[in-house]
Design a protein around this motif. Structure first.
Motif, PDB file in Angstrom:
ATOM      1  N   LYS A 226       6.836  19.439   0.479  1.00 17.93           N
ATOM      2  CA  LYS A 226       7.227  18.716  -0.728  1.00 17.93           C
ATOM      3  C   LYS A 226       8.660  18.199  -0.641  1.00 17.93           C
ATOM      4  CE  LYS A 226       8.850  22.725  -3.427  1.00 17.93           C
ATOM      5  NZ  LYS A 226       8.643  23.522  -4.641  1.00 17.93           N
ATOM      6  N   TRP A 227       9.459  18.817   0.259  1.00 19.17           N
ATOM      7  CA  TRP A 227      10.835  18.358   0.429  1.00 19.17           C
ATOM      8  C   TRP A 227      10.939  17.216   1.433  1.00 19.17           C
ATOM      9  CZ3 TRP A 227      13.700  20.142  -3.265  1.00 19.17           C
ATOM     10  CH2 TRP A 227      13.424  21.408  -3.809  1.00 19.17           C
ATOM     11  N   PHE A 228       9.802  16.867   2.041  1.00 16.59           N
ATOM     12  CA  PHE A 228       9.835  15.805   3.049  1.00 16.59           C
ATOM     13  C   PHE A 228       8.753  14.765   2.809  1.00 16.59           C
ATOM     14  CE2 PHE A 228      12.047  19.262   5.127  1.00 16.59           C
ATOM     15  CZ  PHE A 228      13.137  18.609   5.691  1.00 16.59           C
ATOM     16  N   GLY A 229       8.562  14.417   1.558  1.00 18.98           N
ATOM     17  CA  GLY A 229       7.666  13.319   1.229  1.00 18.98           C
ATOM     18  C   GLY A 229       8.286  11.983   1.574  1.00 18.98           C
ATOM     19  N   ALA A 230       7.525  10.924   1.360  1.00 19.08           N
ATOM     20  CA  ALA A 230       8.011   9.580   1.714  1.00 19.08           C
ATOM     21  C   ALA A 230       9.284   9.220   0.962  1.00 19.08           C
ATOM     22  CB  ALA A 230       6.914   8.554   1.434  1.00 19.08           C
ATOM     23  N   VAL A 231       9.363   9.613  -0.319  1.00 14.38           N
ATOM     24  CA  VAL A 231      10.549   9.295  -1.111  1.00 14.38           C
ATOM     25  C   VAL A 231      11.762  10.034  -0.586  1.00 14.38           C
ATOM     26  CG1 VAL A 231      11.571   9.417  -3.412  1.00 14.38           C
ATOM     27  CG2 VAL A 231       9.156   8.826  -3.162  1.00 14.38           C
ATOM     28  N   GLN A 232      11.576  11.328  -0.275  1.00 12.95           N
ATOM     29  CA  GLN A 232      12.689  12.122   0.249  1.00 12.95           C
ATOM     30  C   GLN A 232      13.167  11.589   1.604  1.00 12.95           C
ATOM     31  OE1 GLN A 232      10.004  13.305  -1.125  1.00 12.95           O
ATOM     32  NE2 GLN A 232      10.634  14.690  -2.768  1.00 12.95           N
ATOM     33  N   GLN A 233      12.235  11.119   2.416  1.00 15.68           N
ATOM     34  CA  GLN A 233      12.620  10.581   3.728  1.00 15.68           C
ATOM     35  C   GLN A 233      13.448   9.304   3.568  1.00 15.68           C
ATOM     36  OE1 GLN A 233       9.262  10.329   6.505  1.00 15.68           O
ATOM     37  NE2 GLN A 233       8.230  11.930   5.345  1.00 15.68           N
ATOM     38  N   ARG A 234      12.978   8.419   2.688  1.00 15.44           N
ATOM     39  CA  ARG A 234      13.761   7.194   2.431  1.00 15.44           C
ATOM     40  C   ARG A 234      15.137   7.538   1.885  1.00 15.44           C
ATOM     41  NH1 ARG A 234       9.289   5.641  -0.873  1.00 15.44           N
ATOM     42  NH2 ARG A 234       7.568   4.841   0.384  1.00 15.44           N
ATOM     43  N   GLY A 235      15.161   8.503   0.943  1.00 18.52           N
ATOM     44  CA  GLY A 235      16.430   8.892   0.328  1.00 18.52           C
ATOM     45  C   GLY A 235      17.397   9.478   1.338  1.00 18.52           C
ATOM     46  N   THR A 236      16.891  10.298   2.264  1.00 19.52           N
ATOM     47  CA  THR A 236      17.757  10.902   3.288  1.00 19.52           C
ATOM     48  C   THR A 236      18.368   9.833   4.182  1.00 19.52           C
ATOM     49  OG1 THR A 236      16.376  12.899   3.288  1.00 19.52           O
ATOM     50  CG2 THR A 236      17.860  12.580   5.161  1.00 19.52           C
ATOM     51  N   VAL A 237      17.529   8.888   4.621  1.00 19.97           N
ATOM     52  CA  VAL A 237      18.042   7.792   5.465  1.00 19.97           C
ATOM     53  C   VAL A 237      19.079   6.980   4.704  1.00 19.97           C
ATOM     54  CG1 VAL A 237      17.410   5.641   6.627  1.00 19.97           C
ATOM     55  CG2 VAL A 237      15.945   7.646   6.854  1.00 19.97           C
ATOM     56  N   LEU A 238      18.823   6.705   3.440  1.00 22.08           N
ATOM     57  CA  LEU A 238      19.750   5.920   2.628  1.00 22.08           C
ATOM     58  C   LEU A 238      21.081   6.635   2.449  1.00 22.08           C
ATOM     59  CD1 LEU A 238      20.319   3.465   0.849  1.00 22.08           C
ATOM     60  CD2 LEU A 238      19.281   4.708  -1.075  1.00 22.08           C
ATOM     61  N   VAL A 239      21.035   7.945   2.181  1.00 27.40           N
ATOM     62  CA  VAL A 239      22.271   8.708   1.971  1.00 27.40           C
ATOM     63  C   VAL A 239      23.093   8.757   3.256  1.00 27.40           C
ATOM     64  CG1 VAL A 239      23.194  11.002   1.509  1.00 27.40           C
ATOM     65  CG2 VAL A 239      21.373  10.072   0.065  1.00 27.40           C
ATOM     66  N   LEU A 240      22.435   9.068   4.382  1.00 23.72           N
ATOM     67  CA  LEU A 240      23.157   9.157   5.654  1.00 23.72           C
ATOM     68  C   LEU A 240      23.776   7.822   6.038  1.00 23.72           C
ATOM     69  CD1 LEU A 240      20.669  11.378   7.719  1.00 23.72           C
ATOM     70  CD2 LEU A 240      22.807  12.079   6.642  1.00 23.72           C
ATOM     71  N   THR A 241      23.061   6.740   5.794  1.00 23.32           N
ATOM     72  CA  THR A 241      23.600   5.413   6.108  1.00 23.32           C
ATOM     73  C   THR A 241      24.716   5.026   5.143  1.00 23.32           C
ATOM     74  OG1 THR A 241      21.387   4.774   6.882  1.00 23.32           O
ATOM     75  CG2 THR A 241      22.970   3.009   6.545  1.00 23.32           C
ATOM     76  N   SER A 242      24.606   5.456   3.878  1.00 27.15           N
ATOM     77  CA  SER A 242      25.643   5.144   2.890  1.00 27.15           C
ATOM     78  C   SER A 242      26.963   5.816   3.241  1.00 27.15           C
ATOM     79  CB  SER A 242      25.185   5.581   1.497  1.00 27.15           C
ATOM     80  OG  SER A 242      24.027   4.880   1.101  1.00 27.15           O
ATOM     81  N   VAL A 243      26.889   6.996   3.840  1.00 26.23           N
ATOM     82  CA  VAL A 243      28.120   7.682   4.264  1.00 26.23           C
ATOM     83  C   VAL A 243      28.857   6.832   5.300  1.00 26.23           C
ATOM     84  CG1 VAL A 243      29.040   9.709   5.447  1.00 26.23           C
ATOM     85  CG2 VAL A 243      27.227   9.983   3.750  1.00 26.23           C
ATOM     86  N   GLN A 244      28.100   6.292   6.257  1.00 26.94           N
ATOM     87  CA  GLN A 244      28.733   5.433   7.265  1.00 26.94           C
ATOM     88  C   GLN A 244      29.269   4.156   6.637  1.00 26.94           C
ATOM     89  OE1 GLN A 244      30.134   5.716   9.955  1.00 26.94           O
ATOM     90  NE2 GLN A 244      28.958   4.989  11.712  1.00 26.94           N
ATOM     91  N   ALA A 245      28.549   3.585   5.678  1.00 25.47           N
ATOM     92  CA  ALA A 245      29.035   2.389   4.989  1.00 25.47           C
ATOM     93  C   ALA A 245      30.337   2.682   4.261  1.00 25.47           C
ATOM     94  CB  ALA A 245      27.975   1.891   4.008  1.00 25.47           C
ATOM     95  N   ALA A 246      30.457   3.877   3.670  1.00 27.70           N
ATOM     96  CA  ALA A 246      31.696   4.265   2.982  1.00 27.70           C
ATOM     97  C   ALA A 246      32.839   4.418   3.981  1.00 27.70           C
ATOM     98  CB  ALA A 246      31.470   5.571   2.223  1.00 27.70           C
ATOM     99  N   ILE A 247      32.538   5.000   5.154  1.00 29.32           N
ATOM    100  CA  ILE A 247      33.567   5.136   6.194  1.00 29.32           C
ATOM    101  C   ILE A 247      34.065   3.763   6.639  1.00 29.32           C
ATOM    102  CG2 ILE A 247      33.981   5.882   8.575  1.00 29.32           C
ATOM    103  CD1 ILE A 247      32.014   8.179   8.081  1.00 29.32           C
ATOM    104  N   CYS A 248      33.142   2.843   6.854  1.00 33.07           N
ATOM    105  CA  CYS A 248      33.516   1.490   7.286  1.00 33.07           C
ATOM    106  C   CYS A 248      34.337   0.777   6.204  1.00 33.07           C
ATOM    107  CB  CYS A 248      32.266   0.678   7.609  1.00 33.07           C
ATOM    108  SG  CYS A 248      31.368   1.236   9.071  1.00 33.07           S
ATOM    109  N   THR A 249      33.935   0.945   4.956  1.00 28.70           N
ATOM    110  CA  THR A 249      34.663   0.301   3.854  1.00 28.70           C
ATOM    111  C   THR A 249      36.089   0.822   3.769  1.00 28.70           C
ATOM    112  OG1 THR A 249      32.595   0.020   2.619  1.00 28.70           O
ATOM    113  CG2 THR A 249      34.655  -0.148   1.384  1.00 28.70           C
ATOM    114  N   ALA A 250      36.236   2.149   3.842  1.00 34.64           N
ATOM    115  CA  ALA A 250      37.579   2.746   3.793  1.00 34.64           C
ATOM    116  C   ALA A 250      38.430   2.267   4.965  1.00 34.64           C
ATOM    117  CB  ALA A 250      37.454   4.269   3.793  1.00 34.64           C
ATOM    118  N   TRP A 251      37.822   2.167   6.127  1.00 35.18           N
ATOM    119  CA  TRP A 251      38.546   1.710   7.316  1.00 35.18           C
ATOM    120  C   TRP A 251      39.000   0.260   7.149  1.00 35.18           C
ATOM    121  CZ3 TRP A 251      35.815   0.592  12.614  1.00 35.18           C
ATOM    122  CH2 TRP A 251      36.776   0.226  13.548  1.00 35.18           C
ATOM    123  N   LEU A 252      38.101  -0.611   6.692  1.00 33.40           N
ATOM    124  CA  LEU A 252      38.444  -2.024   6.553  1.00 33.40           C
ATOM    125  C   LEU A 252      39.492  -2.252   5.474  1.00 33.40           C
ATOM    126  CD1 LEU A 252      34.908  -3.685   6.849  1.00 33.40           C
ATOM    127  CD2 LEU A 252      36.668  -3.505   8.604  1.00 33.40           C
TER     128      LEU A 252
END
Length: 391
Positions: A226-252
């Motif tokens: 139940k912790w790894f349904g399709a919604v949770q998988q999309r959410g995990t990918v989105l959160v992990l990618t958002s962290v990198q987007a925040a790092i890039c934004t802070a750097w720029l």
């Protein structure tokens, strides 16, 4: 008076000038130079200077202890010129210019960057576009066979997203080719960082799903899915990618990469390059990718011996080992490469790791889909009688 040779071999003295004395002007000498006989083969008067004139491209260097007319002609050093005869000093060329081989005028410095028109740039561009086309072909194969068990196994949606991210990884390498400009310098590392985090995040989530499905297949482990349904998988990918987007934004925002004219590598060339701005920002960007890659590799390694029915862990382990090896080798090669070759090294690392992931993860599946369709069945996929997680 001047001695003159006569045709019969005799000599006589003839007057070629006179000296007039005056109380006002002193002594005045008047010479009729056409009557003077010079007893030399050239019939010309001897040179009365110690050294010849210094041509353009050289400067005069006086000889110590000798008359002022005695000097050496010293060639101007690199980056300096003289464009007059008997110049006392050589002048430096402007910053963006360099001396000609003759050192008599300044020429614009050669400009160097990784161009689309040189062989290295053409080769890297072709390889990048080839990888993009292969991703499109594989994506087309998966879409056409989307209902088959091997495509649906272990979340086909993540497979499609992974192929899309690999396509972006191949395309982002093109930003490293061409004359650096402000927008390309800012976009190249941001696109590279976000694309690779999106890619590695999909792989990490796939590995976590493998472990979760295996645990769910055991008694009492059904709740783990139940912790790894399709919604949770999309959410995990989105959160992990958002962290990198925040790092890039802070750097720029804090210390953005900018184009730079470097004259330290070659004095007669201007090397156009992008300086990263903040070394810390670049290190954090690479470090975050490395952290996710190592985590994916460790989890996949732990899951490598699980039943093959739903297990992609072996493929993931192999692909992440290739990925980590490429980027571990990249760091020293990047640091030691000057100018455009640093960009070429980074492009090579991007392409090599992208091809490694593409071939290792999707090569076996495409082989079964296209060449071994009899193995693309639920029974063959399930193998030992375990269940397969599909979407």
């Amino acid at each position: 008076m001047n001695w003159v040779w006569l045709p019969d071999g005799k000599t006589e003295v003839q007057r070629v000038g006179e000296v007039k004395s005056s109380a006002f002007k002193g002594g005045e000498v008047t010479l009729d130079e056409d009557k003077i006989f010079w007893n030399f083969e050239s019939k010309q008067p001897p040179r009365s200077v110690c050294s010849e004139n210094c041509p353009p491209g050289t400067r005069m260097a006086r000889k110590k202890g000798e008359p002022e007319c005695c000097f050496d002609c010293v060639p101007c050093s690199e980056g300096k010129i003289s464009n007059t005869t008997d110049s006392m000093e050589c002048t430096s060329c402007p910053e963006d210019f360099w001396s000609s081989p003759q050192r008599d005028h300044c020429l614009p410095k050669k400009i160097e960057f990784l161009s689309y028109h040189e062989p290295l740039g053409i080769c890297l561009t072709t390889t990048s576009l080839l990888g993009t086309c292969i991703c499109v072909v594989v994506l087309g194969i998966f879409i056409h066979h989307h209902s088959t068990p091997i495509v649906r196994a272990n979340n086909s949606e993540l497979s499609f997203l992974l192929l899309l991210s690999l396509k972006l990884c191949f395309l982002c390498s093109l930003l490293f080719i061409g004359r650096p400009r402000l927008w390309t310098c800012q976009l190249r590392h941001a696109a590279f960082g976000i694309s690779f985090v999106l890619c590695v995040s999909c792989i990490l989530v796939k590995t976590m799903v493998v472990l979760a499905v295996f645990r769910a297949s055991k008694p009492g482990g059904e709740s783990s899915l139940k912790w790894f349904g399709a919604v949770q998988q999309r959410g995990t990918v989105l959160v992990l990618t958002s962290v990198q987007a925040a790092i890039c934004t802070a750097w720029l925002v804090s210390a953005s990469p900018v184009p730079h004219k470097n004259t330290q590598y070659h004095s007669d060339k201007i090397v156009y390059e992008c300086i990263v701005g903040s070394t810390v920002g670049f290190a954090v960007l690479l470090g975050y990718i490395g952290f996710l890659a190592v985590l994916s590799c460790v989890l996949a390694f732990l899951a490598r011996n699980l039943p093959d029915s739903f297990n992609e862990a072996k493929l993931i382990t192999f692909s992440m080992l290739i990925f980590c090896a490429v980027w571990v080798a990249f760091v020293p090669a990047y640091i030691s490469s000057p100018g455009k070759y640093a960009d070429a090294v980074e492009i090579f690392a991007i392409l090599a790791s992208s091809f490694g992931l593409l071939v290792a993860l999707f090569g076996p599946k495409c082989y079964i889909i296209l060449l071994k369709p009899e193995q693309n069945t639920k029974k063959a996929i399930m193998g030992r009688g375990t269940t397969t997680y599909q979407s």
